[in-house]
Every structure is written in C-alpha cells, then in structure tokens.
Design an enzyme around this catalytic site. Structure first.
Site, PDB file in Angstrom:
ATOM      1  N   ILE A  12       0.486  -3.906   4.494  1.00  0.00           N
ATOM      2  CA  ILE A  12       0.717  -3.907   3.049  1.00  0.00           C
ATOM      3  C   ILE A  12       2.117  -4.421   2.738  1.00  0.00           C
ATOM      4  CG2 ILE A  12       0.824  -2.487   0.964  1.00  0.00           C
ATOM      5  CD1 ILE A  12      -1.218  -0.609   2.224  1.00  0.00           C
ATOM      6  N   ASN A  32      11.031  -0.995  11.931  1.00  0.00           N
ATOM      7  CA  ASN A  32      11.234  -0.709  13.358  1.00  0.00           C
ATOM      8  C   ASN A  32      10.208  -1.412  14.236  1.00  0.00           C
ATOM      9  OD1 ASN A  32       8.898   0.793  13.040  1.00  0.00           O
ATOM     10  ND2 ASN A  32       9.864   2.785  13.421  1.00  0.00           N
ATOM     11  N   SER A 116      -0.580   7.940  -1.766  1.00  0.00           N
ATOM     12  CA  SER A 116      -1.955   7.800  -1.283  1.00  0.00           C
ATOM     13  C   SER A 116      -2.916   8.663  -2.092  1.00  0.00           C
ATOM     14  CB  SER A 116      -2.025   8.235   0.190  1.00  0.00           C
ATOM     15  OG  SER A 116      -3.358   8.325   0.635  1.00  0.00           O
ATOM     16  N   TYR A 140      -1.569  14.254   6.667  1.00  0.00           N
ATOM     17  CA  TYR A 140      -1.024  13.011   6.128  1.00  0.00           C
ATOM     18  C   TYR A 140      -0.937  13.081   4.607  1.00  0.00           C
ATOM     19  CZ  TYR A 140      -1.377   8.329   4.139  1.00  0.00           C
ATOM     20  OH  TYR A 140      -1.215   7.222   3.355  1.00  0.00           O
ATOM     21  N   LYS A 144       2.471  13.040   1.877  1.00  0.00           N
ATOM     22  CA  LYS A 144       2.646  12.180   0.707  1.00  0.00           C
ATOM     23  C   LYS A 144       2.873  13.017  -0.558  1.00  0.00           C
ATOM     24  CE  LYS A 144       2.075   8.041   2.511  1.00  0.00           C
ATOM     25  NZ  LYS A 144       3.097   6.978   2.444  1.00  0.00           N
ATOM     26  N   PHE A 168      -5.794   3.756  -3.211  1.00  0.00           N
ATOM     27  CA  PHE A 168      -7.085   4.118  -2.643  1.00  0.00           C
ATOM     28  C   PHE A 168      -7.236   3.279  -1.362  1.00  0.00           C
ATOM     29  CE2 PHE A 168      -7.156   6.621  -6.238  1.00  0.00           C
ATOM     30  CZ  PHE A 168      -8.237   7.494  -6.182  1.00  0.00           C
TER      31      PHE A 168
END
Length: 322
Positions: A12, A32, A116, A140, A144, A168
């Site tokens: 992305i 990184n 997210s 996860y 967020k 999404f």
C-alpha cells in the site's frame, strides 16, 4: 508539501508514495524493508533504511522539516497477532508512539495513519459505519484501535492533527503498472488466487460455501489500492486545511463473494485455478461491507477502481510478469 512516508516501500505504501509524487509533493520514504521491496522505491523520492523502533535515528530524521507524516509500517496478519501478541505490541503500538514522540519534539503536526476495519470485529449491522461499536476480535485489530485512542490524546495534548483511515480489504495494483513488487507471504484472497493461477501455490481453500449469501460463499468489501492512495492524499489535504482530525472508513460499499472473485480470475487469466471448499473459519461473518459516506462527505473520496474486473485485471498484469 514535504511528506515522510513510513512504510513507503510496502504494497500500500508504494502506491501512496506514487500518488503523492503525482500530486507534486516532495516525498521521502522510511522503511526497514521487512516487507517492503526495493523495486517499489521510486527514484524521485528520497529513501532512508531505518526502523521505527530505533528512536534516535527516527528523531533525527523527523527534524528535517516535514509538513506531514504518513504511517503505514505495521504488522497486519490477524492470525499471527493472536499467537505473537508481543511482536504486534512492540512494533504497532510502541513504534507508533515513537513516531508521535519524534513528531512532537520536531513540531510536526500532520499525521495520516493506516488503521483497519479490524477495529470493528463481528458486524452488528450492515453496512458498517464509523459509529459501529469497535470490538476487535483479533489482537491486530486491538493494536489499531489502541493507536487511534493514543492519537486522540496527542491531538488534545500536542496538537497533532490526524486522519485515521479504516481500510477494508485492499486489493489490485496501479493501473499504469508503475508498482511491480509483490507482497511478501500474502494471506488475502486475491493474491492467493494469483499465486494459484501462476502455479506457485497448489490450490485455493474456500472456507465455507453454505453461508446465507447468493452463491453460499462469504462476501467482503474490496477497495482498490489506488483508491486508497487517493484517500491518503485527500486526508492529508483535509487535515492540513481544516486543522482538525478525522476517522473514516475506506471501502467500496459493495461486496464481492469468494466465488465471484475466483470466477472472474479464471476468465481474466485463462487459468483453471484449483479451488477446494473446506470448513468455515470460526468468527467469519457471511457478509461484511462498509459505509464510506463520511469519506464522501468530508474528503470527496470515491472508490472509482474497485470493481471486481479492475481488481483482478490489475493484479494479474503484475503477477504474470513474475
């Protein structure tokens, strides 16, 4: 504007960098290269190899006079997050706090954050809007949501105005073919389908075909990655012009079923694409689609490339080159 894009060599992130460059901004990438690709770096953008967990170099880089920071450097595998929460705590939460502290020290006050739809958890109603209860079902998604809460405090206490963009399902590739790097170890539906079409993966597992949907398979909201890139630019402009923070969903508002994606891929690629129906995965809802009305209203954003044909065609153009 001078924009620092953290995670700008990733899937992305590279599309976001390309869009910012197209709009005439000066862009520098910090990555990184854990999941980034060198082929996703553009020569007209600067690049520093570094990690958000290394505070000293991060703080030094932040002193170079950025007008805005875009942050896409996160671990994102929901299943892995449930067995390795320490990894997600340190990178996603602590790493973001490092960024915010370095921004605060250097008086950088504009921040665009990749959040997210995982913050919502099991949908209580459809389409899911920003007022939907946020009850993440994996760690996860929790990271967020926790970062969004931290951002609201840095807004209040340090004047850092932010845009939290609740994606999404990102899919597709740049329609002009300028981003060519494949995702590392993909777990999402379309990249898996592409790997089966190429012959690098034996088959696709379809997790359940007995849902209450038209063809029995799960329906998800897919948004083209170039549409997401547009939203980052529009969100940055909004935060800068309005001097206020916002949280918005980014989805196409129309769902695509697993079978629909597979059948479209078979037609576009000309490949058989072996698929095997197996048991449902615990917690998978039959349907999950977004309401993006707030993004329409505040940003003027629309998902213009997120039809199933464009998603599959732009992906195949890149994958078949590999």
């Amino acid at each position: 504007m001078q924009v620092l894009v953290i995670g700008g060599a990733g899937y992305i992130g590279s599309h976001v960098v390309r869009r910012l460059l197209d709009a005439g901004h000066k862009v520098h990438v910090l990555d990184n290269m854990y999941s980034g690709r060198e082929e996703n770096l553009f020569p007209e953008a600067g690049f520093t190899r570094g990690d958000i967990l290394e505070y000293g170099p991060l703080a030094t880089l932040m002193q170079q006079g950025w007008d805005a920071v875009v942050h896409l450097a996160a671990f994102k595998a929901a299943g892995e997050s449930m067995v390795k929460p320490e990894k997600y705590s340190v990178n996603n939460i602590c790493g973001t706090v490092n960024i915010l502290n370095a921004m605060s020290e250097s008086d950088v006050r504009r921040f665009v954050f990749s959040s997210s739809a995982a913050v919502y958890g099991e949908p209580e109603y459809l389409p899911v809007d920003e007022e939907h209860p946020a009850r993440p079902e994996n760690y996860y998604g929790f990271t967020k949501l926790e970062i969004e809460r931290i951002l609201s405090w840095y807004d209040k206490l340090r004047g850092i105005r932010f845009a939290a963009l609740r994606y999404f399902n990102a899919a597709g590739y740049d329609p002009e073919g300028r981003v060519r790097g494949l995702e590392r170890n993909p777990a999402n539906l379309l990249p898996v389908i592409m790997e089966v079409a190429l012959g690098t993966r034996e088959r696709l597992d379809i997790f359940g075909d007995d849902y209450d949907t038209p063809d029995g398979t799960g329906i998800r909201d897919y948004v083209h990655v170039s549409d997401l890139a547009d939203a980052h630019l529009q969100a940055m402009d909004y935060v800068s012009a309005q001097d206020r923070s916002l949280v918005v969903n980014l989805g196409s508002e129309s769902g695509i079923s697993v079978k629909e994606m597979v059948e479209t891929a078979r037609r576009v690629t000309g490949e058989k694409i072996s698929a095997h129906v197996t048991d449902r995965r615990p917690g998978d809802p039959a349907k999950l689609v977004a309401s993006s009305s707030r993004a329409h209203e505040l940003l003027g954003w629309r998902a213009e490339r997120s039809d199933v044909e464009t998603l599959v065609r732009t992906s195949w153009e890149v994958y078949k080159g590999h």
